[in-house]
Design an enzyme around this catalytic site. Structure first.
Site, PDB file in Angstrom:
ATOM      1  N   TYR A   1      20.819 -93.832 -20.805  1.00 27.03           N
ATOM      2  CA  TYR A   1      19.581 -94.967 -21.341  1.00 27.03           C
ATOM      3  C   TYR A   1      21.120 -95.779 -21.639  1.00 27.03           C
ATOM      4  O   TYR A   1      21.635 -96.508 -22.600  1.00 27.03           O
ATOM      5  CB  TYR A   1      19.373 -94.562 -23.674  1.00 27.03           C
ATOM      6  CG  TYR A   1      19.078 -93.448 -22.915  1.00 27.03           C
ATOM      7  CD1 TYR A   1      17.747 -93.239 -22.359  1.00 27.03           C
ATOM      8  CD2 TYR A   1      18.866 -92.157 -24.678  1.00 27.03           C
ATOM      9  CE1 TYR A   1      16.517 -92.655 -22.875  1.00 27.03           C
ATOM     10  CE2 TYR A   1      18.025 -91.613 -24.587  1.00 27.03           C
ATOM     11  CZ  TYR A   1      16.790 -91.383 -24.116  1.00 27.03           C
ATOM     12  OH  TYR A   1      16.345 -90.662 -24.526  1.00 27.03           O
ATOM     13  N   HIS A   2      21.670 -96.152 -20.333  1.00 27.08           N
ATOM     14  CA  HIS A   2      22.635 -96.950 -20.275  1.00 27.08           C
ATOM     15  C   HIS A   2      22.026 -97.460 -18.530  1.00 27.08           C
ATOM     16  O   HIS A   2      22.724 -97.718 -17.867  1.00 27.08           O
ATOM     17  CB  HIS A   2      24.238 -95.944 -19.453  1.00 27.08           C
ATOM     18  CG  HIS A   2      24.675 -95.273 -20.934  1.00 27.08           C
ATOM     19  ND1 HIS A   2      26.219 -93.840 -20.054  1.00 27.08           N
ATOM     20  CD2 HIS A   2      24.638 -94.994 -22.099  1.00 27.08           C
ATOM     21  CE1 HIS A   2      25.443 -93.700 -20.858  1.00 27.08           C
ATOM     22  NE2 HIS A   2      25.075 -94.573 -21.995  1.00 27.08           N
ATOM     23  N   PRO A   3      21.409 -98.709 -18.539  1.00 28.46           N
ATOM     24  CA  PRO A   3      20.562 -99.381 -17.699  1.00 28.46           C
ATOM     25  C   PRO A   3      21.545-100.650 -17.965  1.00 28.46           C
ATOM     26  O   PRO A   3      22.439-101.149 -18.918  1.00 28.46           O
ATOM     27  CB  PRO A   3      19.534 -99.692 -18.220  1.00 28.46           C
ATOM     28  CG  PRO A   3      19.298 -99.392 -19.702  1.00 28.46           C
ATOM     29  CD  PRO A   3      20.173 -98.249 -20.220  1.00 28.46           C
TER      30      PRO A   3
ATOM     31  N   ASP B   1      21.602 -96.613 -13.787  1.00 31.11           N
ATOM     32  CA  ASP B   1      21.908 -96.126 -14.939  1.00 31.11           C
ATOM     33  C   ASP B   1      22.486 -94.637 -14.812  1.00 31.11           C
ATOM     34  O   ASP B   1      22.878 -93.906 -13.844  1.00 31.11           O
ATOM     35  CB  ASP B   1      20.221 -95.515 -15.698  1.00 31.11           C
ATOM     36  CG  ASP B   1      20.240 -95.055 -16.797  1.00 31.11           C
ATOM     37  OD1 ASP B   1      20.900 -94.957 -18.229  1.00 31.11           O
ATOM     38  OD2 ASP B   1      19.008 -94.724 -17.819  1.00 31.11           O
ATOM     39  N   HIS B   2      22.573 -93.947 -15.868  1.00 26.94           N
ATOM     40  CA  HIS B   2      23.213 -92.261 -15.856  1.00 26.94           C
ATOM     41  C   HIS B   2      22.382 -91.334 -16.257  1.00 26.94           C
ATOM     42  O   HIS B   2      21.663 -91.602 -16.643  1.00 26.94           O
ATOM     43  CB  HIS B   2      24.461 -91.713 -16.694  1.00 26.94           C
ATOM     44  CG  HIS B   2      25.823 -93.200 -16.320  1.00 26.94           C
ATOM     45  ND1 HIS B   2      26.764 -93.352 -17.542  1.00 26.94           N
ATOM     46  CD2 HIS B   2      26.542 -93.432 -15.762  1.00 26.94           C
ATOM     47  CE1 HIS B   2      27.288 -94.268 -16.629  1.00 26.94           C
ATOM     48  NE2 HIS B   2      27.444 -93.911 -15.793  1.00 26.94           N
TER      49      HIS B   2
END
Length: 532
Positions: free
Chosen positions: A445-447, A272-273
């Site tokens: 919210y970039h899983p 994630d970021h």
């Protein structure tokens, strides 16, 4: 969508949430209404994060037609060309930049016009955001004054630089996966079943033959004569595989699930970021916070409902950048979002003014996991991002904060400069910055990455997205990414869908070949479908 364009295919889409596009999905400025919670959101959270002061991080995921593309902020970022060359070098043959570029072009209608990097006839409309707020313009000018370049087209030839973002918006409305599905809703060979929660895949003789699901309390089954395609995202795709007996054998047995295939990489490699805010106050009326006054919200809403224009027709995040933390880094490893709001958490109070630099590294080496909470398919999966597990991540965050401060100090901000209130001017040492990051870093919210594509023992799918060891089963979503891309990941997810369709429709490597692919088997039987 692409699969249903071939009339011989019969396509069934199972959606756990609703199939109705609420106005708050279509209105760009209303995205917060859904990603902060509500019935269209799974509202997951992580386990206590060991390197983030044991905080649980909220993880919104779309429980609605279009999935998380119906909740996100619509910032359209393909990533860097070297991301995809890295995928290919790691074992994902056929996914180098030259391979994926035709699929990016095929999926978009770019308002700036088609060229060698952009398409003009795709199902998703993409436009460059215009009309910067004075604070947004100050950020862009200040970054150039600090020595950073302006990116002419960060989704084109060169990503590096500060920029106004591209956004997937069409005439004031969100343009994403739900819009693509909407375009095929009336096709006779396409069926959508909403409120259908997949419980497991039906595996017989090492082959996926169907899907079991719960709908309105009843257990249903549907069988596929061709293929089953799992597109449930980085958290739920591995969950569905494990519930079906595909995954780490020890993990499955601990929940009473008999393994059908020991595949140890299922649920591993979670990425994630992370990001932190560097916030400043400014004089009253200089930021966009006043737009959150009730009267102005009502006015903006009326303009959008009547004309699909105005403040509600644009996303909150409009400008940002992709920078290198130092000259020795090969390509951008830092992303900026600049917000002309003063934020408290993720909420802009209408009576406080300020601006916010939202910054973080884009290529962390920390890895987390997704595991089962139980054998109950209605239980949320266990999630651990394991963020900041490595010292290198903290070092990059320190550089991110220093670069934000460097830009904030430029003369372009003189007309609006106010005090830094977070982390605060007293936070200058490495120790204090590390404490701030551990206590305040949050998910972007970039899983992705939990059903990694590759050919080694820890990969889950091969370069054609077929699950190793199980016939007629593919995964096509963010979970297949070997490594996270540089920036927001929705555009890469759309590209993965385009390429998956090309592979399924006859192994076509170029979207132009899709229409020439041979027709697949016709399906007979009321509950039999060719594509799930």
């Amino acid at each position: 969508m692409r699969l249903a364009e071939t009339p011989a295919n019969r396509v069934l889409l199972l959606e756990a949430g609703t199939d109705r596009e609420h106005w708050s999905i279509r209105m760009p400025a209303a995205s917060r209404n859904n990603y902060t919670g509500g019935p269209r959101n799974w509202c997951f959270e992580t386990e206590p994060e060991p390197f983030l002061n044991h905080r649980r991080l909220f993880q919104p995921r779309g429980k609605v037609i279009g999935g998380s593309s119906s909740l996100n902020g619509m910032v359209y970022v393909r990533g860097n060309r070297l991301d995809y060359d890295g995928w290919a070098a790691s074992g994902a043959a056929g996914w180098a930049y030259r391979d994926v570029l035709p699929h990016f072009r095929a999926l978009e209608t770019y308002r700036g016009g088609g060229d060698e990097y952009h398409g003009d006839r795709g199902p998703v409309t993409v436009e460059r955001l215009r009309g910067s707020h004075p604070l947004e313009q100050a950020y862009l000018e200040a970054a150039v004054q600090a020595g950073y370049r302006m990116a002419d087209d960060y989704n084109g030839a060169e990503q590096e630089g500060v920029t106004a973002f591209d956004a997937n918006i069409d005439n004031g409305q969100r343009s994403a996966t739900a819009a693509c599905i909407r375009s095929i809703r009336d096709r006779r060979n396409f069926t959508l079943r909403a409120h259908a929660h997949v419980t497991r895949l039906i595996i017989e003789n090492a082959r996926a033959v169907g899907v079991e699901y719960l709908r309105h309390g009843d257990l249903g089954r549907v069988y596929a004569d061709a293929e089953v395609i799992v597109c449930a995202g980085a958290f739920q795709s591995p969950q569905i595989l494990m519930l079906s007996g595909i995954g780490p054998a020890g993990e499955l047995r601990s929940h009473g699930i008999e393994p059908k295939l020991h595949l140890p990489g299922v649920g591993e490699n979670l990425q994630d970021h992370l990001e932190v805010h560097v916030k400043h106050r400014t004089a009253r009326g200089l930021s966009k916070n006043g737009l959150l006054r009730r009267d102005r919200v009502l006015r903006a809403g009326m303009e959008w409902f009547l004309f699909k224009s105005g403040e509600a027709a644009t996303p909150h995040s409009r400008v940002g950048g992709f920078l290198r933390t130092d000259a020795g880094v090969g390509y951008p490893n830092l992303q900026f979002h600049f917000w002309p709001f003063f934020l408290e958490g993720w909420s802009p109070p209408p009576r406080k003014d300020g601006y916010c630099f939202d910054v973080g590294p884009v290529r962390s080496d920390s890895r987390g996991w997704v595991r089962l909470r139980s054998a109950d398919p209605l239980d949320a999966p266990r999630i651990l991002l394991n963020g900041l597990a490595l010292e290198r991540d903290l070092a990059e965050f320190r550089q991110c904060i220093r670069i934000a401060r460097e830009i904030a100090a430029q003369r372009a901000f003189e007309f609006c400069r106010g005090p830094e209130v977070s982390p605060g001017p007293e936070v200058t040492s490495d120790r204090k910055m590390d404490e701030y990051v551990r206590g305040n870093a949050n998910s972007a919210y970039h899983p992705c990455g939990t059903c990694r594509m590759g050919v080694d023992d820890m990969s889950v799918v091969d370069p054609e997205l077929r699950v190793h060891g199980i016939g007629a089963l593919r995964v096509a979503d963010a979970s297949v990414m070997p490594r996270i891309t540089n920036g927001n990941i929705n555009a890469p997810c759309l590209m993965i869908g385009e390429r998956a369709a090309a592979l399924i429709l006859g192994g076509a490597s170029d979207p132009a070949d899709m229409g020439r692919a041979q027709e697949r088997d016709r399906i007979s039987g009321q509950d039999s479908v060719s594509r799930v």
